[in-house]
Structures are given as structure tokens and as C-alpha cells.
Write a protein that holds these residues in place. Sequence first.
Motif, mmCIF file in Angstrom:
data_model
loop_
_atom_site.group_PDB
_atom_site.id
_atom_site.type_symbol
_atom_site.label_atom_id
_atom_site.label_comp_id
_atom_site.label_asym_id
_atom_site.label_seq_id
_atom_site.Cartn_x
_atom_site.Cartn_y
_atom_site.Cartn_z
ATOM 1 N N LEU A 43 46.134 38.904 -46.276
ATOM 2 C CA LEU A 43 45.756 39.502 -47.783
ATOM 3 C C LEU A 43 46.796 38.681 -48.611
ATOM 4 O O LEU A 43 46.193 38.416 -49.818
ATOM 5 C CB LEU A 43 45.977 40.954 -47.564
ATOM 6 C CG LEU A 43 45.422 41.716 -48.854
ATOM 7 C CD1 LEU A 43 43.703 41.439 -48.839
ATOM 8 C CD2 LEU A 43 45.694 43.222 -48.565
ATOM 9 N N GLU A 44 48.002 38.582 -48.644
ATOM 10 C CA GLU A 44 48.920 38.167 -49.629
ATOM 11 C C GLU A 44 48.749 36.651 -49.622
ATOM 12 O O GLU A 44 48.675 36.132 -50.694
ATOM 13 C CB GLU A 44 50.313 38.411 -48.863
ATOM 14 C CG GLU A 44 50.813 40.053 -48.936
ATOM 15 C CD GLU A 44 52.320 40.071 -48.433
ATOM 16 O OE1 GLU A 44 52.724 39.261 -47.942
ATOM 17 O OE2 GLU A 44 52.618 41.282 -48.602
ATOM 18 N N ALA A 45 48.161 35.905 -48.855
ATOM 19 C CA ALA A 45 48.294 34.612 -48.883
ATOM 20 C C ALA A 45 46.774 34.197 -49.660
ATOM 21 O O ALA A 45 46.645 33.464 -50.599
ATOM 22 C CB ALA A 45 47.732 33.919 -47.547
ATOM 23 N N ALA A 46 45.717 35.264 -49.395
ATOM 24 C CA ALA A 46 44.489 34.940 -50.226
ATOM 25 C C ALA A 46 44.802 35.360 -51.709
ATOM 26 O O ALA A 46 44.234 34.675 -52.585
ATOM 27 C CB ALA A 46 43.680 35.766 -49.464
ATOM 28 N N MET A 47 45.610 36.347 -51.902
ATOM 29 C CA MET A 47 45.732 36.707 -53.401
ATOM 30 C C MET A 47 46.456 35.602 -53.913
ATOM 31 O O MET A 47 46.195 35.017 -55.026
ATOM 32 C CB MET A 47 46.800 37.999 -53.379
ATOM 33 C CG MET A 47 46.486 39.125 -53.877
ATOM 34 S SD MET A 47 47.351 40.802 -53.522
ATOM 35 C CE MET A 47 49.014 40.061 -54.226
ATOM 36 N N ALA A 48 47.490 34.807 -53.226
ATOM 37 C CA ALA A 48 48.137 33.704 -53.929
ATOM 38 C C ALA A 48 47.154 32.553 -54.032
ATOM 39 O O ALA A 48 47.071 31.738 -55.172
ATOM 40 C CB ALA A 48 49.174 33.296 -53.062
ATOM 41 N N PHE B 38 43.869 32.286 -54.246
ATOM 42 C CA PHE B 38 42.795 32.715 -55.337
ATOM 43 C C PHE B 38 43.382 32.547 -56.603
ATOM 44 O O PHE B 38 42.582 32.055 -57.559
ATOM 45 C CB PHE B 38 42.243 34.323 -54.842
ATOM 46 C CG PHE B 38 41.284 34.248 -53.579
ATOM 47 C CD1 PHE B 38 40.661 32.959 -53.201
ATOM 48 C CD2 PHE B 38 41.082 35.450 -53.064
ATOM 49 C CE1 PHE B 38 39.861 33.080 -52.136
ATOM 50 C CE2 PHE B 38 40.249 35.663 -52.140
ATOM 51 C CZ PHE B 38 39.658 34.377 -51.659
ATOM 52 N N ALA B 39 44.574 32.987 -56.859
ATOM 53 C CA ALA B 39 45.101 33.236 -58.180
ATOM 54 C C ALA B 39 45.448 31.678 -58.562
ATOM 55 O O ALA B 39 45.553 31.196 -59.803
ATOM 56 C CB ALA B 39 46.634 33.739 -58.291
ATOM 57 N N ALA B 40 45.765 30.858 -57.480
ATOM 58 C CA ALA B 40 46.452 29.342 -57.812
ATOM 59 C C ALA B 40 45.009 28.560 -57.885
ATOM 60 O O ALA B 40 44.901 27.518 -58.923
ATOM 61 C CB ALA B 40 47.148 28.850 -56.716
ATOM 62 N N SER B 41 44.027 28.689 -57.051
ATOM 63 C CA SER B 41 43.045 27.650 -57.037
ATOM 64 C C SER B 41 41.499 28.358 -57.198
ATOM 65 O O SER B 41 40.617 27.520 -56.946
ATOM 66 C CB SER B 41 42.820 27.105 -55.478
ATOM 67 O OG SER B 41 44.070 26.630 -55.057
ATOM 68 N N GLY B 42 41.588 29.651 -57.658
ATOM 69 C CA GLY B 42 40.135 30.206 -57.811
ATOM 70 C C GLY B 42 39.756 30.730 -56.359
ATOM 71 O O GLY B 42 39.994 30.252 -55.443
ATOM 72 N N VAL B 43 38.690 31.637 -56.757
ATOM 73 C CA VAL B 43 37.977 32.316 -55.615
ATOM 74 C C VAL B 43 37.215 31.265 -54.589
ATOM 75 O O VAL B 43 36.856 31.606 -53.568
ATOM 76 C CB VAL B 43 36.988 33.257 -55.987
ATOM 77 C CG1 VAL B 43 37.652 34.546 -56.344
ATOM 78 C CG2 VAL B 43 36.086 32.687 -57.132
ATOM 79 N N GLU C 169 42.690 26.956 -46.108
ATOM 80 C CA GLU C 169 43.835 26.859 -46.870
ATOM 81 C C GLU C 169 44.566 28.261 -46.922
ATOM 82 O O GLU C 169 45.812 28.318 -46.981
ATOM 83 C CB GLU C 169 43.490 26.648 -48.434
ATOM 84 C CG GLU C 169 44.719 26.254 -49.206
ATOM 85 C CD GLU C 169 44.281 25.854 -50.741
ATOM 86 O OE1 GLU C 169 43.115 25.351 -51.007
ATOM 87 O OE2 GLU C 169 45.120 25.978 -51.704
ATOM 88 N N ILE C 170 43.844 29.388 -46.800
ATOM 89 C CA ILE C 170 44.363 30.659 -46.757
ATOM 90 C C ILE C 170 44.793 30.986 -45.569
ATOM 91 O O ILE C 170 46.034 31.355 -45.466
ATOM 92 C CB ILE C 170 43.400 31.684 -47.054
ATOM 93 C CG1 ILE C 170 42.712 31.419 -48.532
ATOM 94 C CG2 ILE C 170 43.818 33.068 -46.951
ATOM 95 C CD1 ILE C 170 41.344 32.261 -48.877
ATOM 96 N N ALA C 171 44.341 30.556 -44.506
ATOM 97 C CA ALA C 171 44.673 30.648 -42.992
ATOM 98 C C ALA C 171 46.024 29.704 -42.872
ATOM 99 O O ALA C 171 47.120 30.448 -42.237
ATOM 100 C CB ALA C 171 43.683 30.148 -42.056
ATOM 101 N N GLY D 35 37.026 35.019 -62.624
ATOM 102 C CA GLY D 35 36.260 34.181 -61.507
ATOM 103 C C GLY D 35 35.482 35.208 -60.706
ATOM 104 O O GLY D 35 34.387 34.742 -60.144
ATOM 105 N N LEU D 36 36.037 36.065 -60.453
ATOM 106 C CA LEU D 36 35.318 37.070 -59.232
ATOM 107 C C LEU D 36 34.170 37.828 -60.395
ATOM 108 O O LEU D 36 33.207 37.831 -59.603
ATOM 109 C CB LEU D 36 36.437 38.274 -59.274
ATOM 110 C CG LEU D 36 37.384 37.654 -58.119
ATOM 111 C CD1 LEU D 36 38.277 38.963 -57.677
ATOM 112 C CD2 LEU D 36 36.961 37.074 -57.057
#
Lengths: 207, 207
Positions: free
Chosen positions: B34-39, B41-46, B52-54, B119-120
Amino acid sequence: MDDKSEERGGGLEPVNSTDRRVRADAQRNSKALLEAAMAVFAASGVDAPVREIADKAGVGVGTLYRHFPQRSDLIVAVFRNEVDACANAASAIAAEYEPGEALARWMQRYVDFIAAKRGLAAAFSSGDPAYESLPLYFLEKLRPALQTLLDAATEAGDVRSDVDAKELLFAIARLCSPDRYGGGPDQARRMVGLLVDGLRYGAASVG
Amino acid sequence: MDDKSEERGGGLEPVNSTDRRVRADAQRNSKALLEAAMAVFAASGVDAPVREIADKAGVGVGTLYRHFPQRSDLIVAVFRNEVDACANAASAIAAEYEPGEALARWMQRYVDFIAAKRGLAAAFSSGDPAYESLPLYFLEKLRPALQTLLDAATEAGDVRSDVDAKELLFAIARLCSPDRYGGGPDQARRMVGLLVDGLRYGAASVG
DNA sequence: TTGATAAACGGAACGATGTTCCGTATAAAA
DNA sequence: TTTTATACGGAACATCGTTCCGTTTATCAA
């Protein structure tokens, strides 16, 4: 002015920068691709695979990419085409109905256009620079079309005169936006109908 | 009522439907994802790749898909998480500032949230049923948060009382929308600032 | 009409992506 | 410690947008 060509008398045929005519099959395929894309986007949304469009047009993907180097080029072409159709509908409708009725009918036509393009609207605001030019094209084509209808209706005393074409276009687009969850495509129609009635009502005080 | 279990006294640990505890590494990884996805998404968009998240979370894609069976599940989880954060910020801010100032500060916090989630917003209105539940969640979490701040500010005489929380939330969201081409993220801030001033102005007539 | 040639064509192949699968590793219970 | 349900990792698969290149063909000059 042109240093190497005065060949064909009637310049009706599209020519290349060098000399040769654009091949007939190329023109055919380009048109077929545009029509196939229109149909496929309408049926399956803008996320439909390009191969599906190529198949429907009866050409290979290589041909598709020759005419539309990127997927977004195809989307843009379809959009501009339908903007043109909507804008052109204005004069056709104006020729057939009296000014007030023509305005009302064209606005419903515009609602249909906006509703159909909802999938595209999402793509536009997604920041992709491929679509940057579209809002401007949208405005430059549709504003004069609506303005003409408005002027005629105003002069005929059918509607009030203090409405801006640009604002009206955006207002309608927002009425069609699905922000309020609940209320389908009919709701947009009703709201725009109210808007048109509002325009008419204002005209009464002018007499 | 439960035919096979009264084992652990303190029910503080998350349990599975059968019996066993949820494994500690599973909890760790879920949180890390969850934290990685937050980071990301914020950096590279949804549209950032799941791999990359994994990677950022230090797990394999298989693990990612065990916790979030679809890509959209991850997006939804991040969104809900940030809605929660924004809603929770209300009470924290309310505890630190006087009512009028708290309201103003939270609204800027809300603007940041909306701007970050642009973006969302496009994905939500794209008709994908995976996101259907989000607007409701959005409203159910944020409306009470804002309502509480509004009530406090009204009672303190800082703002007028005839504003609806729901309408205010939507109005701000629209002020942040990029419809008017031109005007960056600062414009939204200014417009919302004006809105807050408007609220304050109305309170003057009440005394 | 008939080559010559530039243009266009088709579709296999490439790289990237979301998702699935399954042998392996391991935390929790016995 | 042994057992076992659970979770893990990452190769493999399906699908997408896009590129490449050998083949076909419309046009032009003779």
C-alpha cells in the motif's frame, strides 16, 4: 511560385509534396479506417484495440499505422470529424426550421454529441499532450456555429440576447457530466430543455 | 454461536474465517504494498506498472496479486486510504486551531488532496465498475468531517450558516478541475481562498 | 500497352503490460 | 520438532501498442 509543377489543370486531386498523386487505395483505406474507428469506438469505447479497427476496415495494422502513426491520432481524427459533423449540422438545421426551433434542435444534437464523447473527455483531461489541441478545435468550430443560431433566434425575438455562446457550450457540457451519480442520459436532456426554455422566457420581456 | 472457537481471549489480532491467525509477513507485505503504491502513484501517476510497485515494496508480483487481485483494487485501496487521511486530518486540525482558521486550513488540505487525485478522477468517470463505490465512500467520509468543522465555525460566529457541506465539497472539486485551460494549481488555491473569505464575510451580518 | 518505380500494403515480430500458475519457503499450530 | 495451511517469488501467458520489412500495386513515362 511553384518551381516544378503546373501539370494537371484542375487541382482537384490531392497531391504529394514531390509530384505524384496520392494513390487511390490509400485514400480509400484512410476513409475506411476513420469510419471503422468511429463505429468501433462507439460500440466498444475508446479503449478498443487497434487490431479490431484494422480488421473492421479490412486492412492490416501496418496500413493503419501508416495513416495514423499513433493510436491517439486515430482518436483525435474521429473526434475532429464528429465535431465537424456537429458544427455542420447547425446550418442544415437552420435551413429547415425557424430560428427558435432550430436553436433548440441543435442544442439537443449537441447534447447527443457530448454524451457520446464522455469516454473521450476523460482522456482529454488525463494530461496526454496528444490531445492538447482538441479543446481549442472544439471551441473554434462549435462556438461560431452556436453563435449564428443564437443571433438568428435573437433577431427573430425568440430568445433573449444576453447569453454567451462559449458559456452556453460549457454549461451544457457540464450538465451532461456524470458528477451526480444517479440520473442517466435523460437527465441531461431535461436540464438542457429547461435551459432552452429559460432562454425563451427571457425573450418575452423584450417583446 | 461460533461452533468451533473461543480460543484466544483478546481478539486483537486479525483472524481468518477458519481459525488461524493472518500471518505476520502477510500483514507486513500488505502494508508495504500500500505504501509503495502510494509513493509510485504520486511519482508516476496511476498508470504506473504494477511491477514497479512490487519492486518498491520488495515483493514479487505474485504477492502483489495475492493481496490485490486486480490492479484497480490497489488503486481503490490507495484512494480510500487517502480519503481517510484527509478526513482524519479534520479532527487533528480542529484540535490545534480556532474554528474559523481550522476550517480554512482543512479546506486547503482538501484542495491538495483533490489536486493530487486528478489522475484518478478521470479513471472514476470512465465507467469502469471497479470504481463505482468510490464516490459514495468519498462523500460518506468527507462530508461529516467538513460538517463538523462548519458547525464549529458557525457556532463561533466565524462563518455564515447557510452553506451545505456536500455542495461545498463538490464546488471545491470543480474549482480544482482543469476545465479552463490555463491557470495551474495555484489558481485553485486562490479560488478556494476566495470561497473561504466569502464564508467569513457572510458571518459579519450575523454578528 | 508496357515496364519502371515510388508508394502503400500486410502481418509477423518486438517490447511492455496485466494477470495466472505452481513449485518453494515459512509462520503458526500441534 | 514436526506438520500443514498459508504466503511467497518470479517464470510464463495473453494482450496490447508499435515497428519492420518483404511483397504487392497504383501511377507515370515511354
